[in-house]
Design a protein around this motif. Structure first.
Motif, PDB file in Angstrom:
ATOM      1  N   PRO A 173      17.261 -44.376  -3.934  1.00 32.82           N
ATOM      2  CA  PRO A 173      16.960 -42.941  -3.815  1.00 32.82           C
ATOM      3  C   PRO A 173      16.033 -42.583  -2.646  1.00 32.82           C
ATOM      4  N   LEU A 174      15.195 -43.514  -2.228  1.00 30.12           N
ATOM      5  CA  LEU A 174      14.254 -43.235  -1.142  1.00 30.12           C
ATOM      6  C   LEU A 174      14.791 -43.637   0.234  1.00 30.12           C
ATOM      7  N   SER A 175      16.026 -44.136   0.286  1.00 30.34           N
ATOM      8  CA  SER A 175      16.542 -44.681   1.541  1.00 30.34           C
ATOM      9  C   SER A 175      16.770 -43.627   2.626  1.00 30.34           C
ATOM     10  N   SER A 176      16.764 -42.349   2.245  1.00 25.76           N
ATOM     11  CA  SER A 176      16.970 -41.290   3.242  1.00 25.76           C
ATOM     12  C   SER A 176      15.656 -40.824   3.865  1.00 25.76           C
ATOM     13  N   GLU A 177      14.535 -41.344   3.381  1.00 25.35           N
ATOM     14  CA  GLU A 177      13.227 -40.947   3.907  1.00 25.35           C
ATOM     15  C   GLU A 177      13.030 -41.478   5.323  1.00 25.35           C
ATOM     16  N   ASP A 178      12.311 -40.700   6.150  1.00 30.15           N
ATOM     17  CA  ASP A 178      11.969 -41.164   7.496  1.00 30.15           C
ATOM     18  C   ASP A 178      10.765 -42.090   7.485  1.00 30.15           C
ATOM     19  N   SER A 179       9.853 -41.832   6.555  1.00 28.34           N
ATOM     20  CA  SER A 179       8.694 -42.695   6.352  1.00 28.34           C
ATOM     21  C   SER A 179       8.347 -42.655   4.879  1.00 28.34           C
ATOM     22  N   ILE A 180       7.506 -43.595   4.458  1.00 29.76           N
ATOM     23  CA  ILE A 180       7.276 -43.718   3.027  1.00 29.76           C
ATOM     24  C   ILE A 180       5.841 -44.159   2.772  1.00 29.76           C
ATOM     25  N   THR A 181       5.271 -43.702   1.652  1.00 31.34           N
ATOM     26  CA  THR A 181       3.946 -44.165   1.244  1.00 31.34           C
ATOM     27  C   THR A 181       4.113 -45.294   0.232  1.00 31.34           C
ATOM     28  N   LEU A 182       3.128 -46.172   0.182  1.00 28.43           N
ATOM     29  CA  LEU A 182       3.203 -47.271  -0.780  1.00 28.43           C
ATOM     30  C   LEU A 182       3.102 -46.762  -2.213  1.00 28.43           C
ATOM     31  N   ALA A 183       2.467 -45.621  -2.398  1.00 26.69           N
ATOM     32  CA  ALA A 183       2.354 -45.053  -3.745  1.00 26.69           C
ATOM     33  C   ALA A 183       3.732 -44.760  -4.338  1.00 26.69           C
ATOM     34  N   LYS A 184       4.688 -44.387  -3.489  1.00 28.18           N
ATOM     35  CA  LYS A 184       6.030 -44.055  -3.963  1.00 28.18           C
ATOM     36  C   LYS A 184       6.807 -45.275  -4.458  1.00 28.18           C
ATOM     37  N   ILE A 185       6.422 -46.450  -4.010  1.00 31.64           N
ATOM     38  CA  ILE A 185       7.181 -47.654  -4.374  1.00 31.64           C
ATOM     39  C   ILE A 185       6.369 -48.632  -5.225  1.00 31.64           C
ATOM     40  N   GLU A 186       5.199 -48.178  -5.694  1.00 32.96           N
ATOM     41  CA  GLU A 186       4.297 -49.080  -6.412  1.00 32.96           C
ATOM     42  C   GLU A 186       4.937 -49.661  -7.669  1.00 32.96           C
ATOM     43  N   ASN A 187       5.786 -48.891  -8.337  1.00 29.80           N
ATOM     44  CA  ASN A 187       6.391 -49.357  -9.591  1.00 29.80           C
ATOM     45  C   ASN A 187       7.788 -49.955  -9.409  1.00 29.80           C
ATOM     46  N   GLU A 188       8.221 -50.064  -8.150  1.00 31.40           N
ATOM     47  CA  GLU A 188       9.529 -50.656  -7.864  1.00 31.40           C
ATOM     48  C   GLU A 188       9.454 -52.188  -7.988  1.00 31.40           C
ATOM     49  N   PRO A 189      10.554 -52.834  -8.420  1.00 27.74           N
ATOM     50  CA  PRO A 189      10.568 -54.308  -8.407  1.00 27.74           C
ATOM     51  C   PRO A 189      10.383 -54.809  -6.972  1.00 27.74           C
ATOM     52  N   PHE A 190       9.428 -55.689  -6.786  1.00 28.01           N
ATOM     53  CA  PHE A 190       9.027 -56.108  -5.430  1.00 28.01           C
ATOM     54  C   PHE A 190       9.351 -57.582  -5.205  1.00 28.01           C
ATOM     55  N   ILE A 191       9.832 -57.888  -3.998  1.00 26.54           N
ATOM     56  CA  ILE A 191      10.138 -59.273  -3.614  1.00 26.54           C
ATOM     57  C   ILE A 191       9.072 -59.711  -2.611  1.00 26.54           C
ATOM     58  N   MET A 192       8.283 -60.698  -3.002  1.00 27.96           N
ATOM     59  CA  MET A 192       7.097 -61.118  -2.243  1.00 27.96           C
ATOM     60  C   MET A 192       7.356 -62.405  -1.479  1.00 27.96           C
ATOM     61  N   PRO A 193       6.929 -62.486  -0.210  1.00 28.21           N
ATOM     62  CA  PRO A 193       6.968 -63.784   0.483  1.00 28.21           C
ATOM     63  C   PRO A 193       6.066 -64.782  -0.227  1.00 28.21           C
ATOM     64  N   SER A 194       6.428 -66.050  -0.193  1.00 26.49           N
ATOM     65  CA  SER A 194       5.654 -67.066  -0.903  1.00 26.49           C
ATOM     66  C   SER A 194       4.341 -67.353  -0.191  1.00 26.49           C
ATOM     67  N   LYS A 195       3.450 -68.034  -0.898  1.00 29.80           N
ATOM     68  CA  LYS A 195       2.114 -68.340  -0.389  1.00 29.80           C
ATOM     69  C   LYS A 195       2.212 -69.070   0.937  1.00 29.80           C
ATOM     70  N   GLY A 196       1.412 -68.645   1.892  1.00 31.30           N
ATOM     71  CA  GLY A 196       1.453 -69.210   3.230  1.00 31.30           C
ATOM     72  C   GLY A 196       2.183 -68.305   4.196  1.00 31.30           C
ATOM     73  N   SER A 197       3.089 -67.483   3.644  1.00 28.14           N
ATOM     74  CA  SER A 197       3.829 -66.515   4.463  1.00 28.14           C
ATOM     75  C   SER A 197       3.541 -65.084   4.029  1.00 28.14           C
ATOM     76  N   ASP A 198       2.622 -64.923   3.074  1.00 30.94           N
ATOM     77  CA  ASP A 198       2.385 -63.617   2.467  1.00 30.94           C
ATOM     78  C   ASP A 198       1.196 -62.867   3.049  1.00 30.94           C
ATOM     79  N   TYR A 199       0.544 -63.448   4.052  1.00 31.56           N
ATOM     80  CA  TYR A 199      -0.687 -62.869   4.588  1.00 31.56           C
ATOM     81  C   TYR A 199      -0.485 -61.433   5.054  1.00 31.56           C
ATOM     82  N   ASP A 200       0.551 -61.194   5.849  1.00 31.07           N
ATOM     83  CA  ASP A 200       0.764 -59.864   6.433  1.00 31.07           C
ATOM     84  C   ASP A 200       1.044 -58.823   5.364  1.00 31.07           C
ATOM     85  N   VAL A 201       1.879 -59.179   4.390  1.00 28.79           N
ATOM     86  CA  VAL A 201       2.224 -58.232   3.322  1.00 28.79           C
ATOM     87  C   VAL A 201       1.000 -57.949   2.448  1.00 28.79           C
TER      88      VAL A 201
END
Length: 289
Positions: A173-201
């Motif tokens: 539903p949010l794919s048409s947005e030009d930009s997005i706040t993290l608050a809008k996706i806080e409750n979305e299922p999230f895919i996290m990079p594993s430890k060692g690669s997760d620093y930036d995120v």
């Protein structure tokens, strides 16, 4: 003491095997064993524990291996300085890198660098940020690409500000947005990079004081893209990782723009070898970053 013996010892430690070290260096196993035995005789104590599973350093061996790395490093420096005085640019540079830099930057950099300095050998070692930092500190590599800031004990050269982007499935539903706040996706299922690669995120999430609903943790950026494409969650990755990917996903900027600062680090700029200094200057002035 022979530098060759030191090189053989480090190669055995690297591969955890006399047999593998012999194969890589073009020696016989008995030849490698003889050099290690000779070195142990000179030192007066055992350096390796050998058993059926391979070979590893003894406690005494662990104490002196860092000094051996330093001796080999400065011997390499001496050879390069002598060659430079004679008008020849030669040497070996060990470079730590990670996938996105290895894919998008290094092929072009190395191609041009080797054209200008054909006698300087480049050896690449791939890892995550933490591994690269450890390798620099231990003297296993001469320099390494990293996300900055890094350890205070290193000298680091900033190179590029890489935007962090949100990955959404096309039908989200949010794919048409030009930009997005993290608050809008806080409750979305999230895919996290594993430890060692997760620093930036993690830095992006902590800055926004956001705790995502982490459903999956993966160590491969391309696997994360594939999971997002299948609608299994959303994620955040740097633009350089996503560059050139033809996937059915939507990339959206964060409303509060965030970047990873890419750079290259060394243990000390004053102590780098002539060949490494050439490479660092080359990377700093490379126009395509």
């Amino acid at each position: 003491m022979s530098m060759n013996k030191f090189k053989v010892l480090l190669k055995v430690v690297e591969h955890g095997s006399l047999t593998k070290a012999a194969e890589v260096m073009g020696f016989t196993q008995s030849g490698v064993s003889h050099m290690i035995n000779s070195l142990e005789d000179e030192f007066g104590f055992s350096l390796l524990i050998r058993n059926r599973s391979g070979a590893k350093l003894t406690t005494n061996g662990e104490e002196i291996v860092k000094t051996i790395r330093e001796i080999l490093k400065w011997n390499e420096h001496l050879e390069q300085q002598v060659a430079s005085i004679r008008g020849i640019e030669l040497g070996t540079i060990h470079i730590g890198t990670f996938t996105s830099v290895g894919v998008h930057w290094l092929p072009g950099i190395i191609q041009d660098f080797q054209r200008d300095y054909p006698h300087i050998e480049i050896r690449l070692v791939e890892g995550d940020y933490r591994e690269i930092e450890d390798w620099i500190a231990e003297g296993k590599i001469d320099c390494g690409f990293l996300s900055l800031p890094t350890w205070d004990i290193f000298d680091a050269i900033p190179l590029h500000q890489d935007p962090m982007l949100v990955l959404l499935p096309r039908e989200h539903p949010l794919s048409s947005e030009d930009s997005i706040t993290l608050a809008k996706i806080e409750n979305e299922p999230f895919i996290m990079p594993s430890k060692g690669s997760d620093y930036d995120v993690n830095r992006v999430l902590e800055k926004a004081r956001t705790k995502p609903d982490i459903k999956y943790t993966l160590g491969d950026d391309y696997a994360i893209m594939a999971m997002v494409e299948k609608g299994l969650g959303i994620s955040i990755l740097p633009e350089l990782v996503l560059r050139g990917q033809q996937r059915n996903i939507r990339l959206i900027e964060l409303e509060e723009k965030s970047f990873r600062s890419l750079g290259i680090a060394v243990s000390s700029l004053r102590e780098v070898s002539p060949a490494t200094k050439r490479f660092l200057n080359y990377v700093k002035s490379y126009p395509k970053l």
